[in-house]
Design a protein around this motif. Sequence first.
Motif, PDB file in Angstrom:
ATOM      1  N   UNK A  49       0.830  -1.193   0.000  1.00  0.00           N
ATOM      2  CA  UNK A  49       0.000   0.000   0.000  1.00  0.00           C
ATOM      3  C   UNK A  49       0.872   1.253   0.000  1.00  0.00           C
ATOM      4  N   UNK A 111      -2.559  -7.476  12.998  1.00  0.00           N
ATOM      5  CA  UNK A 111      -3.002  -8.215  11.807  1.00  0.00           C
ATOM      6  C   UNK A 111      -3.897  -7.361  10.929  1.00  0.00           C
ATOM      7  N   UNK A 112      -4.784  -6.623  11.572  1.00  0.00           N
ATOM      8  CA  UNK A 112      -5.665  -5.752  10.792  1.00  0.00           C
ATOM      9  C   UNK A 112      -4.865  -4.703  10.031  1.00  0.00           C
ATOM     10  N   UNK A 115      -3.166  -6.253   7.061  1.00  0.00           N
ATOM     11  CA  UNK A 115      -4.089  -6.428   5.943  1.00  0.00           C
ATOM     12  C   UNK A 115      -4.285  -5.115   5.206  1.00  0.00           C
ATOM     13  N   UNK A 116      -4.438  -4.080   5.990  1.00  0.00           N
ATOM     14  CA  UNK A 116      -4.648  -2.757   5.414  1.00  0.00           C
ATOM     15  C   UNK A 116      -3.446  -2.314   4.585  1.00  0.00           C
ATOM     16  N   UNK A 117      -2.281  -2.580   5.122  1.00  0.00           N
ATOM     17  CA  UNK A 117      -1.062  -2.116   4.456  1.00  0.00           C
ATOM     18  C   UNK A 117      -0.550  -3.102   3.386  1.00  0.00           C
ATOM     19  N   UNK A 118      -1.249  -4.224   3.309  1.00  0.00           N
ATOM     20  CA  UNK A 118      -0.827  -5.260   2.367  1.00  0.00           C
ATOM     21  C   UNK A 118       0.655  -5.585   2.561  1.00  0.00           C
TER      22      UNK A 118
END
Lengths: 119, 731
Positions: A49, A111-112, A115-118
């Motif tokens: 990201x 973890x969230x 995921x957001x930052x890929x």
Amino acid sequence: MLGKGEAAGQAHLHKDDDGGEQPSGVVKLISAEGFEFVVDKKAAMVSNTLRNMLTSPGGFSETREGEVRFPEISTPILEKICQYFYWSLHYSSGKETSEFQIEPEITLELMMAANYLDT
Amino acid sequence: MSSQKKRTLKIDAFKHKVEADPKFFDKSWKKLEDAIREIYNHNASGLSFEELYRTAYNLVLHKHGPKLYEKLTENLKGHLKEMCRSIEDAQGSLFLEELQRRWADHNKALQMIRDILMYMDRTFITSSKKTPVFDLGLELWRDFVVHAPKIYGRLVDTLLELIHRERMGEVINRGLMRSTTKMLLDLGSSVYQDDFEKHFLEVSASFYSGESQQFIECCDCGEYLKKSERRLAEELERVSQYMDAKTADKITSVVDKEMLSKHMQRLIHMENSGLVNMFVDDKHEDLSRMYNLFKRVPDGHSTIRSVMASHVKESGKALVSDPEKIKDPIEFVQRLLNEKDKYDEIISVSFSNDKTFQNALNSSFENFINLNNRSPEFISLFVDDKLRKGVKGANEEDVETVLDKVMMLFRYLQEKDVFEKYYKQHLAKRLLSGKTTSDEAERSMLVKLKTECGYQFTSKLEGMFNDLKTSHDTVQSFYANLSGDTDGPTVSVQILTTGSWPTQPCTPCKLPPEIVDISEKFRAFYLGTHNGRRLTWQTNMGNADIKATFGGRRHELNVSTYQMCVLMLFNSADGLTYGDIEQATAIPHADLKRCLQSLACVKGKNVLRKEPMSKDISDNDTFYYNDKFTSKLVKVKIGTVVAQKETEPEKLETRQRVEEDRKPQIEAAIVRIMKSRRVLDHNSIITEVTKQLQSRFLPNPVVIKKRIESLIEREFLERDKVDRKMYRYLA
């Protein structure tokens, strides 16, 4: 947490068209509480990201100002993420592997963010 | 993977936070929609990537993916329709430019939109198997811009129009062409092929069909080929400049077909400038152009090859059957060699040494050389001439090359045994008259023949060389024995083994008494050392040096044995009739005539005077000692009028002898074959025999049949009792 290492590897393949550009300099990452982390661009680009953000052709404000705000990421998490960036950078050069320590209480949030930052 | 687990956890956490706002989707989409508008307006610098990304992220996270995708598609359509209008409005040449500009904009915007919506690409699109954002953008561009009714036709027409103008020599904006074709390629190779390439090839085909028609009416063959070559190069260059590399083969095959294939026959057979004329005029450049161009055409090379072969055969046939041209055998062979050189050069220079062309050339030569059954004789004569005179400016290498070339012609001969026969005769003459210029060249020729045809072929020829050497030794020891008695003439004798040398039936002439005397001494000497041999004098082949005075001037005459006999008669008489001479010398009629002719009728060498004066010798002529003979040289060489070519009866005789010699060879071959096979049918024998003997000659099946019959008569073979076609070997 080896799963993250793999994700970083995928990220590398994912965006190959801009991969040729050597990232240089630093970028400022700002947490929800306003703490600023200055990291190498190279490290920041472990996150797909962030990589897109910093290399997108349009000239978004982040690219111009060299700082990114994360209103939804708290300071301890962002700190951990920055640590991960450097750890991953080191790890991906393939010389050695060492355990990346994660405290159980922040696992979910981390973890969230990942995921957001890929990442 | 672990992502499965991750997602279930996260979604729970977020749901609580924002699901409260019912207008969540609309608000978020509005934000994105505005951002996309700004992006299309080149105004993205005020936007925060993070914010947009987060918006899209949250939308997808809250299962609004399908809706977001739908909205995005609609939104892009809207933008594209707008672009489409502005492209449609562009006038004339601005059309392509506008299209390009818009394409570049769209491309860039699309990249940014993709980046913002990356999370959707990553999760929603992969799981629902939809087209990713970027590809979606391209597809929409294709459907709503390139395939827009007012753009589609115009785009193709514009491109083709520009290409046509470039073909006619105008300069066009190649950069624009390149980016346009690149755009079509980016939209997928099928778009490029269907929307551009197909039309391009069609238009090219009709263009070149027209142009080639026009060229062929007004250009000669060379010119036409030059133009085609240039067109081909142009098309290739065009492709490399602004088309997909895959088009290269397609467009060249169109040009090949229209400009070359369709007109190939006409070009090759074009009057005054076609292939045959190129051969005649040695147009190497045109020929190699034709070779290279017709390589691209099916049957191109085979057509060239067959035209070449038939032309070579035609001209060769004219050469070998023209009675004027075969008058001089040396000239004749030289012509053949020149012809061969010429085509060898054409093949090596223009046809890139193509093996198939060489083979065609060889078989054509073989074909026409054997049309004339005197070829073996002539080739032998040619070698004879070269070895007698030495090759002009001769160093050894030159002689070698000439001999090598001759060997090439030799290989074409089917009747190698005839050649052998003649070569033997000529070699004998050469050796006996001491006229070979270079022993080395003789030997090298022999080696060549040996490598070509084997030991058998040359064993007799080698025997001849050996005879000469031993003779030399014998004569020396004879004179050593004879020491003291050196008055009178000396003889040099060459002892020839019967069988190795060509036998010439010869009635010995009457030698002058002085010579008879010394010869008899030699005979006694020779038979004394070698028991049980027979010695016959072959007076028709020798030569002699005699000293003569003409009105006080001394000359040394080098003459043949016959001439010597004649001249010795004039020691005791001043004038003699033809009849007198014939009687005194017993020289055969034809030889005597030739010998007298050379003594009396050759200007500058007329040691005899003839009455009446005329060119030819007749039976009633009288000859006188010519005391007015003068010459600048002390030594005068009087050649016999050489029988260069064989006369008609001689030829028949040689032919007959050759046929006679073939019989035992054929029989030997048959026996060899039957001995190993025991039983064989007629046709197989004929094939086998032909195969075995073809290195020497091509046996005639009828002759083989006769030989088989003769062998049956002599009980080497018998016919099978059941199957009459089978033969059986009798041990």
